[in-house]
Design a protein around this motif. Structure first.
Motif, short mmCIF file in Angstrom:
data_model
loop_
_atom_site.label_atom_id
_atom_site.label_comp_id
_atom_site.label_asym_id
_atom_site.label_seq_id
_atom_site.Cartn_x
_atom_site.Cartn_y
_atom_site.Cartn_z
N MET A 49 0.73 -1.23 0.01
CA MET A 49 -0.05 0.13 -0.20
C MET A 49 1.13 1.21 -0.07
SD MET A 49 -3.47 -0.84 2.24
CE MET A 49 -2.76 -2.05 3.53
N ARG A 50 0.36 2.27 -0.78
CA ARG A 50 1.40 3.62 -1.00
C ARG A 50 2.70 3.19 -1.75
NH1 ARG A 50 -0.38 8.16 2.26
NH2 ARG A 50 -2.74 8.10 1.98
N GLN A 51 2.61 2.23 -2.46
CA GLN A 51 3.76 1.64 -2.94
C GLN A 51 4.51 2.80 -4.18
OE1 GLN A 51 3.08 -2.11 -4.82
NE2 GLN A 51 2.42 -1.41 -6.63
N GLY A 55 4.86 6.64 -3.85
CA GLY A 55 4.82 7.61 -2.94
C GLY A 55 6.12 8.17 -2.62
N ARG A 56 6.10 9.12 -1.39
CA ARG A 56 7.18 10.00 -1.19
C ARG A 56 8.50 9.29 -0.69
NH1 ARG A 56 3.83 14.03 2.44
NH2 ARG A 56 2.74 11.66 2.80
N TYR A 57 8.39 7.94 -0.36
CA TYR A 57 9.61 7.29 0.00
C TYR A 57 10.84 7.21 -1.26
CZ TYR A 57 8.17 2.95 -2.01
OH TYR A 57 7.87 2.05 -3.24
N GLU A 82 12.39 8.81 -7.11
CA GLU A 82 11.80 9.24 -8.61
C GLU A 82 10.46 9.71 -8.40
OE1 GLU A 82 13.04 6.42 -7.32
OE2 GLU A 82 11.92 4.58 -8.29
N TYR A 83 9.59 9.30 -7.52
CA TYR A 83 8.35 9.86 -7.19
C TYR A 83 8.50 11.15 -6.94
CZ TYR A 83 4.00 11.17 -4.83
OH TYR A 83 2.86 11.81 -4.51
N ARG A 84 9.09 11.70 -5.77
CA ARG A 84 9.42 13.08 -5.51
C ARG A 84 9.67 13.96 -6.61
NH1 ARG A 84 12.06 10.35 -1.05
NH2 ARG A 84 14.18 11.10 -1.80
N SER A 124 -3.72 7.60 -7.34
CA SER A 124 -4.82 8.38 -7.45
C SER A 124 -4.86 8.78 -5.92
CB SER A 124 -5.97 8.14 -7.79
OG SER A 124 -7.04 9.11 -8.10
N ASP A 125 -6.13 9.08 -5.33
CA ASP A 125 -6.42 9.25 -4.17
C ASP A 125 -7.95 9.01 -3.56
OD1 ASP A 125 -4.79 10.46 -1.54
OD2 ASP A 125 -7.05 11.07 -1.19
N ILE A 126 -8.30 8.51 -2.66
CA ILE A 126 -9.61 8.19 -2.47
C ILE A 126 -10.59 9.46 -2.14
CG2 ILE A 126 -9.13 6.22 -0.93
CD1 ILE A 126 -9.72 7.82 1.52
N GLY A 137 0.68 -3.85 6.82
CA GLY A 137 -0.72 -3.75 7.49
C GLY A 137 -1.32 -2.41 7.10
N HIS A 138 -0.51 -1.30 6.57
CA HIS A 138 -0.99 -0.08 6.03
C HIS A 138 0.10 0.65 5.34
CE1 HIS A 138 -3.08 4.09 7.20
NE2 HIS A 138 -3.62 3.48 6.35
N GLY A 139 -0.07 1.96 4.82
CA GLY A 139 0.72 2.29 3.79
C GLY A 139 2.17 2.61 4.09
O1 CP3 Z 1 -0.94 3.06 -2.80
C1 CP3 Z 1 -0.76 3.64 -3.51
O2 CP3 Z 1 0.43 3.67 -3.88
C2 CP3 Z 1 -1.66 4.29 -4.40
C3 CP3 Z 1 -2.07 5.67 -4.25
C4 CP3 Z 1 -2.89 5.83 -3.00
C5 CP3 Z 1 -2.78 7.17 -2.40
N1 CP3 Z 1 -3.79 7.46 -1.46
C6 CP3 Z 1 -1.73 8.25 -2.70
C7 CP3 Z 1 -1.38 9.45 -1.87
C8 CP3 Z 1 -3.86 5.44 -2.23
C9 CP3 Z 1 -4.53 4.03 -2.48
C10 CP3 Z 1 -4.46 6.36 -1.33
C11 CP3 Z 1 -5.41 6.12 -0.71
C12 CP3 Z 1 -5.76 6.94 0.58
N2 CP3 Z 1 -5.88 8.43 0.60
C13 CP3 Z 1 -6.30 6.63 1.64
C14 CP3 Z 1 -6.82 5.08 2.23
C15 CP3 Z 1 -5.60 4.50 2.52
C16 CP3 Z 1 -4.98 4.83 3.70
O3 CP3 Z 1 -3.80 5.09 3.93
O4 CP3 Z 1 -5.65 4.40 4.98
C17 CP3 Z 1 -6.59 7.78 2.59
C18 CP3 Z 1 -7.12 7.83 3.95
C19 CP3 Z 1 -6.39 8.94 1.87
C20 CP3 Z 1 -6.30 10.28 2.25
C21 CP3 Z 1 -5.20 11.05 2.25
N3 CP3 Z 1 -4.23 11.24 1.11
C22 CP3 Z 1 -4.28 11.70 3.15
C23 CP3 Z 1 -4.85 11.47 4.63
C24 CP3 Z 1 -3.28 12.07 2.45
C25 CP3 Z 1 -2.21 12.87 3.42
C26 CP3 Z 1 -1.36 12.24 4.10
C27 CP3 Z 1 0.09 12.76 3.84
O5 CP3 Z 1 1.12 12.07 4.54
O6 CP3 Z 1 0.19 13.99 3.44
C28 CP3 Z 1 -3.23 11.78 1.34
C29 CP3 Z 1 -2.06 12.39 0.40
C30 CP3 Z 1 -1.61 11.26 -0.57
N4 CP3 Z 1 -2.17 10.10 -0.88
C31 CP3 Z 1 -0.12 10.99 -0.92
C32 CP3 Z 1 0.02 10.04 -1.79
C33 CP3 Z 1 1.30 9.41 -2.41
C34 CP3 Z 1 0.98 11.99 -0.32
C35 CP3 Z 1 0.80 13.28 -1.07
C36 CP3 Z 1 2.04 14.01 -1.72
O7 CP3 Z 1 2.69 13.28 -2.59
O8 CP3 Z 1 2.31 14.90 -1.53
#
Ligand code: CP3
Length: 356
Positions: free
Chosen positions: A26-28, A30-32, A35-37, A76-78, A326-328
């Protein structure tokens, strides 16, 4: 389209035999990842990244190029769904999501539209089509949505919340209004996931991040029932084969039996439950996805390998397990530690599928 080159993820979700346990995270995307950053900076904001299909495609595939993963997840995002319902989503640096409008009255709920995913959310099916082209069937693509309940919490609170006073307040004081809102969300989510399915995703996952904040009774009435109402509307048999659907409820370990009755093919587990215990409770009915503690990835690579081994051993022999966190994944994790986790799954898991 040619068949998938690696379908172990889909097979495991349907509890069909595999050679080794498939793995994704999950969140594979992303910011870690450096290349994503870089792409995120180029996009200027997180929402620009989500709404630009070319860039969303690029970051979706980044972790697939770097690691031996068995599934890609749409970038994307939820919260795009409530944004499309007119709430106005912004991500403020360091603060997380914020909506310009919040849901506070019966009138607010009555006026909420059910968005047409090919219009207001067009950038999502467009991204799916582009990703499918560019993945060249290397691995399946997962589409996703938030659960109605989890989306409702953000819409009522206006952003992230600790105690969910307002969202739970509506549920306790005006349950009929909560049901109206959740019904609209279930229909919006179903239309949105059906658009992703029509565009080509190979599996779908519903993220119920805040289901675990509810009481047992509320979980059934306000979260699970609506996750089921979503599932009931999904077109999961386009050409006879079954497209698997996964339900992830963070904190849902107490309610696995009810979740396993919901009709979803697989349940996502957070790290608080022993996956072997979960398997004995429901593993004859559903596949399980999880559930390494994401914080383990801060530990040494040796510890990571040991902990991966424990999750695999706890699930035990046979198919029906998709390895995940178990989570992102946290933004501060060292990408090499992620690699150590994935390689350990490749190394240790074939022993659990021998003779399959
Ligand atoms: O998993 C993946 O790689 C696919 C992409 C994905 C993101 N968000 C990208 C993201 C998925 C599946 C989500 C789901 C998501 N978004 C959930 C459900 C899953 C979970 O984590 O419980 C929820 C609650 C959200 C809402 C959300 N989006 C929050 C609360 C935040 C801010 C958190 C933060 O750390 O800033 C986000 C932003 C977000 N969604 C980022 C990413 C990569 C980070 C934003 C950035 O790059 O600046």
């Amino acid at each position: 389209m040619e068949p998938l080159k690696n379908d172990s993820f889909l097979r495991a979700l349907l509890r069909q035999p595999v050679d080794r346990t498939p793995v994704w995270m999950m969140r594979q995307a992303g910011r870690y990842l450096p290349e994503y950053r870089r792409v995120r900076e180029q996009a200027g904001s997180f929402m620009n990244l989500c709404t630009n299909p070319e860039l969303a495609c690029e970051v979706t595939i980044q972790p697939i190029d770097r690691y031996r993963l068995d599934a890609a997840i749409l970038f994307s995002d939820i919260l795009t769904v409530p944004d499309a319902m007119g709430l106005g989503l912004r991500f403020l640096e360091g603060e997380g999501p914020r909506f310009d409008k919040v849901i506070a009255s019966a009138e607010d709920i009555r006026q909420l539209p059910i968005p047409d995913p090919e219009v207001e959310l067009r950038y999502v099916p467009d991204a799916v089509r582009l990703i499918k082209q560019n993945l060249h069937q290397r691995v399946p693509l997962i589409g996703f949505s938030g659960s109605p309940w989890t989306l409702a919490t953000y819409m009522i609170e206006g952003g992230s919340s600790r105690e969910f006073q307002k969202a739970k307040g509506l549920m306790y004081d005006r349950p009929e209004l909560a049901h109206q809102l959740l019904g609209k969300l279930a229909d919006s989510v179903a239309a949105y996931l059906n658009a992703q399915l029509a565009a080509g995703v190979d599996a779908v996952m519903v993220f119920d991040t805040w289901g675990g904040a509810l009481t047992a009774e509320q979980y059934r009435l306000f979260s699970l029932d609506y996750a089921q109402r979503v599932l009931d509307q999904l077109k999961l048999r386009p050409d006879g084969r079954r497209i698997p659907a996964i339900l992830f409820t963070k904190g849902g370990g107490l309610w696995l039996e009810a979740m396993a009755d919901s009709g979803y093919d697989a349940l996502g587990l957070d790290w608080t439950i022993d996956i072997g215990a979960a398997r004995s409770r429901v593993g004859h009915r559903v596949a399980l996805q999880g559930n390494l503690d994401p914080v383990v990835l801060y530990a040494s690579q040796e510890t990571i390998r040991t902990e991966v081994g424990k999750v695999l051993a706890s699930f035990g022999h046979g198919s029906g397990h998709v390895f995940n966190l178990g989570h992102g994944v946290h933004p501060a994790i060292d990408p090499e530690h992620v690699g150590a986790m994935i390689e350990a799954v490749h190394e240790y898991s074939p022993a659990y599928h021998a003779g399959a």
